[in-house]
Design a protein around this motif. Structure first.
Motif, PDB file in Angstrom:
ATOM      1  N   LYS A 179      31.887  92.257  64.521  1.00  0.00           N
ATOM      2  CA  LYS A 179      30.375  92.957  64.052  1.00  0.00           C
ATOM      3  C   LYS A 179      29.819  93.689  64.921  1.00  0.00           C
ATOM      4  O   LYS A 179      29.363  93.048  65.954  1.00  0.00           O
ATOM      5  CB  LYS A 179      29.651  91.770  63.509  1.00  0.00           C
ATOM      6  CG  LYS A 179      30.435  90.979  62.315  1.00  0.00           C
ATOM      7  CD  LYS A 179      29.522  89.599  62.064  1.00  0.00           C
ATOM      8  CE  LYS A 179      29.367  88.797  63.018  1.00  0.00           C
ATOM      9  NZ  LYS A 179      28.442  87.587  62.521  1.00  0.00           N
ATOM     10  N   MET A 180      29.527  94.852  64.881  1.00  0.00           N
ATOM     11  CA  MET A 180      28.773  95.897  65.795  1.00  0.00           C
ATOM     12  C   MET A 180      27.974  96.794  65.202  1.00  0.00           C
ATOM     13  O   MET A 180      28.076  97.285  63.926  1.00  0.00           O
ATOM     14  CB  MET A 180      29.858  96.485  66.616  1.00  0.00           C
ATOM     15  CG  MET A 180      30.760  97.321  65.899  1.00  0.00           C
ATOM     16  SD  MET A 180      31.851  98.497  66.816  1.00  0.00           S
ATOM     17  CE  MET A 180      30.669  99.464  67.472  1.00  0.00           C
ATOM     18  N   ARG A 181      26.988  97.181  65.932  1.00  0.00           N
ATOM     19  CA  ARG A 181      26.155  98.365  65.372  1.00  0.00           C
ATOM     20  C   ARG A 181      26.683  99.570  66.027  1.00  0.00           C
ATOM     21  O   ARG A 181      27.162  99.704  67.113  1.00  0.00           O
ATOM     22  CB  ARG A 181      24.547  98.228  66.239  1.00  0.00           C
ATOM     23  CG  ARG A 181      23.664  99.267  65.793  1.00  0.00           C
ATOM     24  CD  ARG A 181      23.554 100.240  66.859  1.00  0.00           C
ATOM     25  NE  ARG A 181      22.553 101.278  66.465  1.00  0.00           N
ATOM     26  CZ  ARG A 181      22.271 102.326  67.346  1.00  0.00           C
ATOM     27  NH1 ARG A 181      22.856 102.412  68.296  1.00  0.00           N
ATOM     28  NH2 ARG A 181      21.567 103.256  66.714  1.00  0.00           N
ATOM     29  N   ALA A 182      26.632 100.822  65.177  1.00  0.00           N
ATOM     30  CA  ALA A 182      27.130 102.063  65.503  1.00  0.00           C
ATOM     31  C   ALA A 182      26.509 103.044  64.652  1.00  0.00           C
ATOM     32  O   ALA A 182      26.237 102.660  63.490  1.00  0.00           O
ATOM     33  CB  ALA A 182      28.646 102.140  65.473  1.00  0.00           C
ATOM     34  N   PRO A 183      26.144 104.054  64.973  1.00  0.00           N
ATOM     35  CA  PRO A 183      25.461 105.103  64.269  1.00  0.00           C
ATOM     36  C   PRO A 183      26.467 105.829  63.284  1.00  0.00           C
ATOM     37  O   PRO A 183      27.516 105.700  63.494  1.00  0.00           O
ATOM     38  CB  PRO A 183      24.980 106.486  65.285  1.00  0.00           C
ATOM     39  CG  PRO A 183      25.891 106.308  66.551  1.00  0.00           C
ATOM     40  CD  PRO A 183      26.234 104.623  66.582  1.00  0.00           C
ATOM     41  N   GLU A 184      26.007 106.265  62.198  1.00  0.00           N
ATOM     42  CA  GLU A 184      26.799 106.832  61.083  1.00  0.00           C
ATOM     43  C   GLU A 184      27.696 108.139  61.621  1.00  0.00           C
ATOM     44  O   GLU A 184      27.172 108.728  62.625  1.00  0.00           O
ATOM     45  CB  GLU A 184      25.911 107.382  60.017  1.00  0.00           C
ATOM     46  CG  GLU A 184      25.246 106.177  59.209  1.00  0.00           C
ATOM     47  CD  GLU A 184      24.392 106.528  58.115  1.00  0.00           C
ATOM     48  OE1 GLU A 184      25.023 106.896  56.899  1.00  0.00           O
ATOM     49  OE2 GLU A 184      23.169 107.031  58.566  1.00  0.00           O
ATOM     50  N   GLY A 185      28.791 108.466  60.935  1.00  0.00           N
ATOM     51  CA  GLY A 185      29.516 109.517  61.202  1.00  0.00           C
ATOM     52  C   GLY A 185      30.681 109.095  62.072  1.00  0.00           C
ATOM     53  O   GLY A 185      31.498 108.077  61.916  1.00  0.00           O
TER      54      GLY A 185
END
Length: 349
Positions: A179-185
């Motif tokens: 489970k991780m945070r990543a910017p869109e795209g």
């Protein structure tokens, strides 16, 4: 008229002529050093951050290197136009140039996003800069920018971002279910393909999300900044150097203005950007290394460094996503073909 008077007149004229010539010679250096070009350049960085301070130093060096013939006025982000509007503003003559993340213009053509940050491609700034200078990157950039009224001078980068994690990560297999945070795209697309579960969380909420275990890891920024934000207090297994994201910042100016410059000034500008790239790489890397040394000396943090084999695996996964981007435009396909050819020749994929 007496002979003496004629002689005096001739002598006076000779002295006057000599004085005039001497005046021209004395003035020549000042004429040569007179300001010829003023460049109003907007950055994508905010005033006061290390990147912008380095860019301001670069602007001063250009003045010195050109003997005052070029004056660069460095402006922080959003000074004249919004960060994603600088390309159009340069073409229209509102700005003369920018130092900015090329991916901001992905909406114009996906090729910009692919060449700016092909997630997983680079393990060090030197790899990317070699591609730009000698692997076809500069030619690609000008093929994209020249029709839009811009000239690409060179590239710089703040360096490879680190990766924040509260669980040990030693390779691609450890990304499965993460489970991780990543910017869109592109970034989310690549991590999802690697088996992770990326979500879009604002940078301002990363600390809280890690602390409350909403996420286990985050694509944030470079190690020293992550450290300063306290992220390692709640995520004690950072990956450094990172394996995923390293943005390319382009230095470009109005093409008409570039074409009006003499060759020596063009050459000086190109050399000055190479110097800025080295300066940014070295000085920001020093900040990261100091932060890493501090983290190790204080204990409590385990720093993970992926092997070359694991980095290559991640690149292979990323490549499959680059192909999808390449299918969206002819220019993106050209970027993809050139990039993959270079990485293959270098043994990086």
């Amino acid at each position: 008229m007496t002979k003496t008077f004629k002689t005096m007149t001739k002598t006076f004229k000779s002295l006057a002529g000599a004085t005039f010539i001497a005046t021209l010679i004395a003035a020549a250096p000042f004429a040569a050093n007179a300001q010829e070009f003023t460049l109003k350049v907007q950055s994508s960085d905010a005033a006061g951050v290390p990147n912008f301070e380095l860019e301001q130093e670069w602007a001063k060096r250009v003045g010195v290197m050109t003997g005052g013939r070029v004056e660069v006025e460095m402006l922080p982000v959003n000074s004249i136009v919004e960060h994603a509007e600088t390309q159009d503003a340069i073409a229209a003559g509102i700005l003369d140039g920018h130092i900015t993340d090329t991916s901001y213009f992905s909406g114009k053509d996906p090729a910009f996003g692919l060449i700016a940050n092909p997630v997983g491609a680079w393990s060090a700034p030197s790899e990317m800069l070699r591609f730009v200078e000698y692997g076809g990157g500069k030619e690609l950039m000008n093929s994209l920018l020249n029709p839009r009224g811009l000239q690409f001078i060179g590239a710089v980068t703040p360096g490879l971002e680190a990766f924040v994690s509260s669980v040990p990560l030693d390779g691609v297999a450890d990304l499965k279910g993460l489970k991780m945070r990543a910017p869109e795209g592109m970034v989310q697309q690549v991590f999802a393909a690697a088996g992770a579960a990326p979500v879009n969380i604002p940078q301002s909420e990363v600390f809280t999300s890690l602390d409350k275990k909403v996420i286990d890891a985050a694509d944030a920024t470079v190690f020293s900044t992550n450290q300063a934000m306290g992220l390692h207090d709640v995520a004690k297994h950072p990956v450094y150097p990172g394996f995923h994201s390293m943005p390319m910042l382009e230095v470009s100016i109005n093409k008409t203005k570039w074409d009006s410059m003499p060759e020596d000034i063009q050459a000086i500008l190109e050399m000055s950007v190479r110097d800025l790239a080295q300066d940014m790489d070295a000085r920001l890397a020093m900040k990261d290394m100091e932060a890493v040394a501090k983290a190790r000396s204080e204990g409590g943090v385990t720093i993970h460094n992926w092997s070359a084999e694991e980095r290559a695996k991640f690149r292979q996964i990323a490549t499959s996503q680059w192909e999808k981007v390449a299918a969206r435009s002819d220019d993106a396909k050209r970027v993809y073909d050139t990039l993959v050819k270079y990485l293959t020749a270098q043994g990086l994929i």
